[in-house]
Design a protein around this motif. Sequence first.
Motif, short mmCIF file in Angstrom:
data_model
loop_
_atom_site.label_atom_id
_atom_site.label_comp_id
_atom_site.label_asym_id
_atom_site.label_seq_id
_atom_site.Cartn_x
_atom_site.Cartn_y
_atom_site.Cartn_z
N PRO A 1 85.72 13.73 96.29
CA PRO A 1 84.94 12.96 95.31
C PRO A 1 85.76 12.35 94.18
CG PRO A 1 84.62 15.30 94.96
CD PRO A 1 85.46 15.17 96.20
N VAL A 2 87.00 12.82 94.01
CA VAL A 2 87.84 12.24 92.95
C VAL A 2 89.27 12.10 93.45
CG1 VAL A 2 88.13 14.53 91.86
CG2 VAL A 2 88.68 12.48 90.55
N VAL A 3 89.83 10.91 93.24
CA VAL A 3 91.23 10.68 93.62
C VAL A 3 91.97 10.20 92.38
CG1 VAL A 3 92.82 9.29 95.01
CG2 VAL A 3 90.70 10.13 96.03
N SER A 4 93.04 10.90 92.07
CA SER A 4 93.92 10.47 91.00
C SER A 4 95.11 9.78 91.65
CB SER A 4 94.37 11.68 90.19
OG SER A 4 95.39 11.29 89.30
N GLY B 1 97.53 7.67 79.70
CA GLY B 1 97.08 6.61 80.59
C GLY B 1 96.97 5.31 79.84
N GLY B 2 96.57 4.26 80.55
CA GLY B 2 96.54 2.94 79.91
C GLY B 2 95.39 2.09 80.38
N GLU B 3 95.25 0.95 79.71
CA GLU B 3 94.12 0.06 79.95
C GLU B 3 94.52 -1.10 80.87
OE1 GLU B 3 91.29 1.05 79.00
OE2 GLU B 3 92.05 2.69 77.77
N LYS B 4 93.56 -1.99 81.11
CA LYS B 4 93.75 -3.22 81.88
C LYS B 4 94.38 -2.89 83.25
CE LYS B 4 96.06 -5.55 78.66
NZ LYS B 4 96.66 -6.61 77.88
N GLY C 1 94.96 0.60 84.80
CA GLY C 1 93.93 1.28 85.58
C GLY C 1 92.88 2.04 84.81
N GLY C 2 93.14 2.38 83.53
CA GLY C 2 92.11 3.02 82.71
C GLY C 2 92.01 4.53 82.85
N GLY C 3 92.81 5.13 83.72
CA GLY C 3 92.73 6.59 83.91
C GLY C 3 93.32 7.35 82.73
N ARG C 4 92.89 8.58 82.55
CA ARG C 4 93.49 9.46 81.55
C ARG C 4 93.74 10.82 82.20
NH1 ARG C 4 93.61 5.24 79.53
NH2 ARG C 4 93.32 4.65 77.36
N GLU C 5 94.93 11.35 81.93
CA GLU C 5 95.32 12.63 82.51
C GLU C 5 95.87 13.55 81.45
OE1 GLU C 5 98.32 11.60 85.32
OE2 GLU C 5 96.88 11.19 86.91
N ALA C 6 96.00 14.80 81.82
CA ALA C 6 96.74 15.80 81.07
C ALA C 6 95.97 16.32 79.86
CB ALA C 6 98.13 15.31 80.68
N TRP D 1 90.08 16.63 81.20
CA TRP D 1 89.52 17.55 82.20
C TRP D 1 88.14 17.11 82.68
CZ3 TRP D 1 84.91 20.01 80.89
CH2 TRP D 1 84.57 20.03 79.53
N LYS D 2 87.43 16.34 81.87
CA LYS D 2 86.06 15.99 82.24
C LYS D 2 86.00 15.16 83.53
CE LYS D 2 84.16 16.43 77.63
NZ LYS D 2 83.67 15.77 76.41
N ALA D 3 87.08 14.46 83.84
CA ALA D 3 87.09 13.64 85.06
C ALA D 3 87.09 14.50 86.32
CB ALA D 3 88.31 12.73 85.05
N TYR D 4 87.41 15.78 86.18
CA TYR D 4 87.52 16.65 87.35
C TYR D 4 86.26 17.51 87.53
CZ TYR D 4 92.37 15.38 86.61
OH TYR D 4 93.53 14.67 86.42
N MET D 5 85.24 17.26 86.69
CA MET D 5 84.02 18.08 86.75
C MET D 5 82.81 17.17 86.80
SD MET D 5 84.81 21.37 84.34
CE MET D 5 84.04 22.52 85.47
N ARG D 6 81.70 17.73 87.25
CA ARG D 6 80.46 16.97 87.16
C ARG D 6 79.64 17.56 86.02
NH1 ARG D 6 76.09 19.65 89.46
NH2 ARG D 6 76.73 21.40 90.77
N ARG D 7 78.96 16.67 85.31
CA ARG D 7 78.18 17.07 84.14
C ARG D 7 76.71 17.09 84.54
NH1 ARG D 7 78.93 14.17 78.59
NH2 ARG D 7 80.40 13.04 79.86
N ALA D 8 76.04 18.19 84.21
CA ALA D 8 74.59 18.23 84.44
C ALA D 8 73.91 18.35 83.09
CB ALA D 8 74.23 19.41 85.32
N THR D 9 72.90 17.55 82.86
CA THR D 9 72.08 17.71 81.65
C THR D 9 70.87 18.55 82.04
OG1 THR D 9 72.83 15.59 80.81
CG2 THR D 9 70.80 16.48 79.85
N ASN D 10 70.66 19.63 81.31
CA ASN D 10 69.57 20.56 81.65
C ASN D 10 68.56 20.56 80.51
OD1 ASN D 10 72.41 22.52 82.19
ND2 ASN D 10 71.29 21.61 83.88
N THR D 11 67.29 20.36 80.85
CA THR D 11 66.23 20.52 79.86
C THR D 11 65.36 21.69 80.31
OG1 THR D 11 66.29 18.14 79.53
CG2 THR D 11 64.40 19.31 78.61
N LEU D 12 65.18 22.65 79.41
CA LEU D 12 64.43 23.86 79.74
C LEU D 12 63.19 23.94 78.87
CD1 LEU D 12 67.64 24.58 80.04
CD2 LEU D 12 66.77 26.88 80.34
#
Length: 512
Positions: free
Chosen positions: A237-240, A467-470, A473-478, A483-494
């Motif tokens: 699901p993710v390729v760096s 990382g850099g723009e234009k 490629g826009g990626g950010r590492e390190a 780290w957020k690019a390597y995880m999926r975010r779930a919004t939970n309402t309880l």
Amino acid sequence: MRDHTPAASVRAEALAILSSLGVPESAFAAQGLPARSPITGEIVATVRAMSADEAGAAIGRAHEAFLAWRRVPAPRRGELVRLIGEELRTHKDDLGRLVTLETGKIVSEGLGEVQEMIDICDFAVGLSRQLYGLTIATERRDHRMMETWHPLGVCGVISAFNFPVAVWSWNAALAFICGDPVVWKPSEKTPLTALATQAIVERALARFGADAPAGLSELLIGGRDLGEVLVDDARVPVVSATGSTAMGRAVAPRLAGRFARAILELGGNNAAIVTPSADLGLALRAIAFAAMGTAGQRCTTLRRLFVHESVYDTLVPQLARAYAAVSIGDPREAGTLVGPLIDGSAYEGMERALQEARDLGARVHGGGRVATGGADAFYARPALVEIPAHTGPMLRETFAPILYVTRYATLDEAIALNNAVGAGLSSSIFTLDMREAEAFIAASGSDCGIANVNIGPSGAEIGGAFGGEKETGGGREAGSDAWKAYMRRATNTLNYGTTLPLAQGVKFDIDA
Ligand code: NAD
């Protein structure tokens, strides 16, 4: 005792390191991918290349590993990365030396690359206890809203030849703590350091024990076709992807076509501005390292220099002298600052760019081949190119030690020139004037992912997002929140109440 003297055969030394790190014999084959050293151009070893089917099987193993690894608590996953960092500390000299042998980097840069791997491991270990989500105020009574971060899946890593192991670690250290297995397709020009790194990871995995599933760290040795397998596999699901902008142009639409995440770290065409108030001595040293270091083969290498007309005639002759004095040669020798280019086609690309510049009326200091290392080794004298206008080869990245320099009159003009290329990776200003420094890093200043003041554009450290723009490629590492690019975010309402209020005051009262 291993012979680390400059005269020692590159081949013998590389093979001794590979064997002492425990790279298995099965990694090599009579027919396969030749691993060359740019120091002499000789083939050091022939490594077994994987088939596309074998690559698919490796991705399958990694996917199976994901199903187990995502359930291991993040701080425990951090323990694996801590052990990888420990193994890297133990084997820093060997791996750093192998980086030198395989890429031609000088010894301190080879070691520095491994130190960067250690630094990202340390960073990731701490992060493994800080994968925080927010709690968000909700408009609904007796409800709670929050976000949680979960492992995403197999992380594919495609890396370039010039940082043959650090790029893997920037991704892998974060991916592992985030709960993602890693499948790595290193550059076909640097398979040996990849095999050595994998052997080091295997040591850490053995110490870590049964919590680490088989397939957590997979290596695809081969050409770009294996990169394509990784890019096209729905289980990733993710390729760096780190490499040229041309590679990014091929990879990005394929990833988008299957809605995979892309972390793109592509080419740079980095600039620096030297203003009237600059500390010229400091600027000179920073420019020399940023432009000539790593033989101009860093994505963040300084390639364009804009010098204010009031200091041009002081700084540029000093720079030309520094270019004439720089020591070029065997990167294993103490005192060498510039080693070889990676291969003959890199040298030809440099020559072509210099000829184009000459045709535009540029004055070229340096350039040309340095006769050392044998017929198959390509050592180039770094070139400082006084170019009359911001045009021609200056507008693109030539992956070699060429620094184009031109004059400017106003800061607005210099910032516009800084931003007037396709790439947007790194940039610097040399100034002691607070207004100029702030203008450069402001919203209307440099458009790059990295904007520095009184240091060169190269040599980033781990804590910041890289990382850099234009067209970079826009990626950010390190660092930072990469780290957020390597995880999926779930919004939970309880809802812990007894009523069912709808958001935005919507009514939907049904008799049930
Ligand atoms: P490259 O683009 O030739 O190759 C990089 C990697 O991409 C290799 O592993 C290659 O096999 C793979 N690849 C190439 N085409 C592919 C495709 N169509 N599908 C899948 N994989 C493919 O780059 P290189 O010559 O190894 O490295 C130099 C370039 O990398 C420079 O442009 C440099 O600026 C850039 N780079 C960028 C960063 C960064 O962080 N922005 C870091 C290092 C290098």
